[in-house]
Design a protein around this motif. Structure first.
Motif: not given
Length: 145
Positions: A70-98
């Motif tokens: 049936a697939g999976v369901v992502a867990p519900k977060p326990g804390a508010p999301i920090d959009a800035t940190r998520m953006a930093q993390l996303r770029v760190l994991i999948d960097p844009p072409p240089q």
């Protein structure tokens, strides 16, 4: 006029924060679920039996999900999301072409990735211009979890 402009900017900022995912994919055995993609808590994901998915939230908590028919369901977060940190993390994991850059890093020496043991340290080093060291430290961080 100033009040109208300020109101528009605040509304745009709130809309940007609301669009940030709760998690970012850090690894997946399903090629359709690419590292760096944001995922909302409670979102159903196509993950077949035998496949795995690793998610990380902005605090550095890592969740491993195992596929089912049936697939999976992502867990519900326990804390508010920090959009800035998520953006930093996303770029760190999948960097844009240089693109081409002239000159090198001029503000100092990058730290040894082995000394970076927290997500805060890793993101600070990334922001300081040491992305390769931050990526290496993140890989070690994820391997330890």
């Amino acid at each position: 006029m100033r009040t109208v402009v300020l109101g528009i900017l605040l509304a745009l900022g709130a809309a940007g924060a609301a669009s940030a995912g709760d998690y970012v994919i850090v690894a997946s055995t399903n090629p359709a679920l690419k590292p760096g993609t944001e995922v909302d808590g409670g979102q159903r994901l196509s993950l077949e039996p035998g496949q795995t998915l690793r998610l990380m939230n902005a605090t550095g908590e890592v969740s491993t999900l195992r596929g089912s028919a049936a697939g999976v369901v992502a867990p519900k977060p326990g804390a508010p999301i920090d959009a800035t940190r998520m953006a930093q993390l996303r770029v760190l994991i999948d960097p844009p072409p240089q693109g081409r850059t002239f000159g090198g890093r001029r503000s100092g020496v990058c730290p040894d990735p082995a000394t970076l043991t927290s997500l805060d340290q890793i993101l600070a080093v990334q922001a300081a211009g040491c992305a390769p060291q931050a990526r290496e430290a993140l890989e070690a961080y994820l391997a330890a979890r």
